[in-house]
Write a protein that holds these residues in place. Sequence first.
Motif, PDB file in Angstrom:
ATOM      1  N   LYS A  81      77.409  78.230  64.675  1.00 39.93           N
ATOM      2  CA  LYS A  81      77.143  78.719  63.313  1.00 39.93           C
ATOM      3  C   LYS A  81      75.709  78.437  62.896  1.00 39.93           C
ATOM      4  O   LYS A  81      74.986  79.327  62.450  1.00 39.93           O
ATOM      5  CB  LYS A  81      78.079  78.027  62.291  1.00 39.93           C
ATOM      6  N   SER A  82      75.313  77.164  63.035  1.00 45.33           N
ATOM      7  CA  SER A  82      73.963  76.802  62.603  1.00 45.33           C
ATOM      8  C   SER A  82      72.922  77.555  63.410  1.00 45.33           C
ATOM      9  O   SER A  82      71.920  78.007  62.874  1.00 45.33           O
ATOM     10  CB  SER A  82      73.736  75.299  62.758  1.00 45.33           C
ATOM     11  N   THR A  83      73.169  77.676  64.701  1.00 47.47           N
ATOM     12  CA  THR A  83      72.222  78.387  65.556  1.00 47.47           C
ATOM     13  C   THR A  83      72.020  79.812  65.048  1.00 47.47           C
ATOM     14  O   THR A  83      70.894  80.289  64.944  1.00 47.47           O
ATOM     15  CB  THR A  83      72.730  78.389  67.003  1.00 47.47           C
TER      16      THR A  83
ATOM     17  N   PHE B 168      72.558  79.063  53.639  1.00 50.35           N
ATOM     18  CA  PHE B 168      73.116  77.734  53.351  1.00 50.35           C
ATOM     19  C   PHE B 168      73.708  77.171  54.628  1.00 50.35           C
ATOM     20  O   PHE B 168      74.571  77.807  55.226  1.00 50.35           O
ATOM     21  CB  PHE B 168      74.250  77.827  52.330  1.00 50.35           C
ATOM     22  N   ASP B 169      73.286  75.987  55.029  1.00 52.79           N
ATOM     23  CA  ASP B 169      73.906  75.353  56.198  1.00 52.79           C
ATOM     24  C   ASP B 169      74.729  74.156  55.748  1.00 52.79           C
ATOM     25  O   ASP B 169      74.200  73.066  55.545  1.00 52.79           O
ATOM     26  CB  ASP B 169      72.848  74.935  57.224  1.00 52.79           C
ATOM     27  N   GLU B 170      75.997  74.339  55.605  1.00 52.14           N
ATOM     28  CA  GLU B 170      76.937  73.292  55.173  1.00 52.14           C
ATOM     29  C   GLU B 170      76.381  72.479  54.013  1.00 52.14           C
ATOM     30  O   GLU B 170      76.319  71.250  54.087  1.00 52.14           O
ATOM     31  CB  GLU B 170      77.270  72.347  56.342  1.00 52.14           C
ATOM     32  N   PRO B 171      76.012  73.119  52.922  1.00 51.56           N
ATOM     33  CA  PRO B 171      75.312  72.373  51.873  1.00 51.56           C
ATOM     34  C   PRO B 171      76.228  71.439  51.098  1.00 51.56           C
ATOM     35  O   PRO B 171      75.736  70.582  50.371  1.00 51.56           O
ATOM     36  CB  PRO B 171      74.779  73.474  50.955  1.00 51.56           C
TER      37      PRO B 171
HETATM   38 MG   LIG Z   1      75.963  73.115  62.151  1.00 54.11          MG
END
Ligand SMILES: [Mg+2]
Lengths: 300, 357
Positions: free
Chosen positions: B42-44, B157-160
Amino acid sequence: MPGPMSLQAPDVDALARRTRARQRREALLTHASLVVGVLIFAFPIYLTLIGSTHDVNTIGRGDVPLLPGGEAMANYSQAWSAGGGRYMGVPAAGMLLNSLVMALLITLGKIAISLTSAYAVVFFRFPFRMLAFWLIFITLMLPVEVRIIPTFQVMVDLKLTNSMAGLTVPLIASATATLLFRQFFLTIPDEYVEAAKIDGAGPLRFFKDVVLPLSVTNIAALFVILFIYGWNQYLWPLLIVNDRSLETIVVGLTKMIGGGDAQNEWNVIMATAVFALLPPVAVVVLMQRWFVKGLTETEK
Amino acid sequence: MATLALEDVKKAFGATQVLHGVDLEVADGEMIVIVGASGCGKSTLLRIVAGLETATSGRVIIGGQDVTPLEPADRDVAMVFQNYALYPHMSVFDNMAYGLRIRGLPREVIARRVQEAAELLGIAALLERKPRQLSGGQRQRVAMGRAIVREPKLFLFDEPLSNLDAKLRVQMRAEIRRLQKRLGVTSLFVTHDQVEAMTLGDRLVVMHQGHAAQIATPMEIWERPADTYVAGFIGSPAMNFLPATLTAGGTAARLETNGLVLPFADGPRAGEEGRRLTLGIRPEHLRPGIGGLDLQVELVEPLGGESVLHGRLADGAPITAKLPGALHAEGPLGVIIPLEHLHVFDAETGKRLDAQA
Ligand SMILES: [Mg+2]
Ligand SMILES: Nc1ncnc2c1ncn2[C@@H]1O[C@H](COP(=O)(O)OP(=O)(O)O)[C@@H](O)[C@H]1O
C-alpha cells in the motif's frame, strides 16, 4: 520476628526513623567522596592561583605557600604585557590571541567539514558513497602524531610553515566529528526528508532549514570538546611555527620553563597558566548552559 | 483538484516484486482508500504516486498529465504521514507555511492561507506552539493543515490515524471525511484498518500481495467480494468459509461437512457436477435454528445488544456467529444459513462465482 508479633501493625515510626537514618548515612557518604574528588582536582589549581600572587623568590626558595601573597597585580600585568621565563619577551596577550584564533579555526573548520560530509554520506546516494565513508572513517586510526612527518613535509612544500593556515588546516580533518554527525543524522526520520521533497525544498534548503537547526545541540557539544582539543594542541604548533609572534599559549608556557640552568619565574609562569586556563573554562561554562538548554528543549 | 490514473504500475525492490501491475482510475474529488494487510504494498503504491519512489514500469497520470518522470515537488501533491513529520524546531505556523515559503508565495497570502486552514481545523489558537506542546490529535490536525494550505491536486494519506488512541481515531476519521468532502480534493488514503476503509472511502482498493484484489464501493465489496481474500478481509468478525461441491445441475451446493444441500437463491453456477467450491457466509447472517449447521459453542463474547459466538463443527472447522441478544450459553447450538446471503467461490482460485445470466 515470627509468631503473633508479626501480625500486629508495623511500627511506622520506627520504620520512618530507620529510613531517615539511612538517608543521612547515604548523604554523608556521597558528600565525603565528592569532597575528596574536588580536593584532588582543585588542589593543583589552587596552588597555581596562590603561586601567582607571590614574588619570584618565595617559590624559588622551595616554599609552597598556601595563602595568597601581595604580588598578584605585578605578576599578572607582567605576564600579560611582557612575558617572562627563559625566553623573556613573549607577552601572554599575543599568545592568548593566537591560541584563540587557532582553536576557533580548528573548531569551526572541523564542524563545518564534518557537518557537510556527514550530510552527503547520509542523505545522498552517489557512487562509492560507502567507500567515501570508510576512507573518512579509517583516518580515525591515524592521529596527527602518526602522520606528523609527511604532514610537515606537505606544509613545507606548500610554504605554509609559520602561518595560521599551516597551524590549523592539518588539524581540521576529523573523522570523529563526521562519525558523530552521521550517527545523529541517521536518527532524523525519513519522513522529514520526504515531506521536504514534497514541499519542494532542495538539499541545501533542507540542510539549512531542518538539519542544521536540529543539530544545534550536537554542534554545541562538539564545539566545547573541539575547542578544548584545539586549545590544548602542543606538538603540531611546536613544530610548524617558530615565528614567536604566532606562538600559542600552551607552547609558550612550556617554553617559559627552563632546563634548570637558571631560576624559573614561577610566579609569572603561574599567572600565564591561569590566563591559559580561562578561555576553555569560559567556553565550558557558557556553552554548557546553552547545551543543556538545547538538550531539554529539543524533542522529536 | 484533479483526476488520477495509474496504468499497470509495477515495482520491484531488487529481486522482490512488490507491485504486480496496479490499474486505477480516480475521479475528480473522489476519496479512494487503499486497504490491505501489512506489507502488501500500500505505502509503496502511495509513494509512487507521490514521486518518492520510482515505479519499475507503468505510468502515473495526474489531471490528465503524465507525471511519471516528475519530482515530488512538481507533481503538486500533499502528503500526510503516519508520524506527521512535523519539524520539531518550527512553530505550528512555520510548519504549515514552510511549503508555501519555498514556493515563494507572498507573505500576506501565506498568512491568510495558514490562518484559514487553522480556523477550518480548529487550531488557530495553537499557531505559535511547537509540535511537542501539542497532543496527538492536535499534531494530526497540523499535519492536515500543512497539506491543506498547499491547495494541491491530490491529498495522500499514509495511515495517518494509526498513532492515535481509539476514540480520537474515530473522531479524526469523521473529521477527515468531512474536510475532504468540503474541500473536494481528490484523495488517496492508505490504511490497514477495514473499518476505517469502509467508513472513509467512496471506493476501496483492496490490496493483496501486490495486486489490487478488488476496486469497488465499500458496500459492493461487502456484498459481492471478488475473492475469498477480500471476503475474509472485509467484515468483522470475518466471513465463515465452508468447503462444498457443485450439485443438482449447478443449482445447489452440497456441504462437505454434513452433506447438506443448499440451493442457490440467485441462479445456477457454471461447472460440472462435483466442482469444488468454497461457500462463504458472514457471521451476522447466521440465525439460530434447526436443519442447518450443528455447532459446539466454545466462547461467547457479549457486545451488549448482540453476541459473537465462536464454535466448531463436528469436523473441527471453526465457525463464528453474530446473534442478537446477550443471553447465549456455551454448548451445542443449531444455526441456519439464509440462502440469499450465501457467497460462492471457486475452491481452487478463490474467485467469486456469480450466477449465470
Ligand atoms: Mg505502510
Ligand atoms: N525501500 C525498500 N526496499 C526494499 N523493500 C521494500 C522497500 N520498501 C518496501 N519494501 C517491501 O515492500 C513490501 C511492501 O511494503 P509497503 O508498501 O511498505 O507495505 P504496506 O504499506 O502495505 O505495509 C514489503 O514487503 C516491504 O518489505
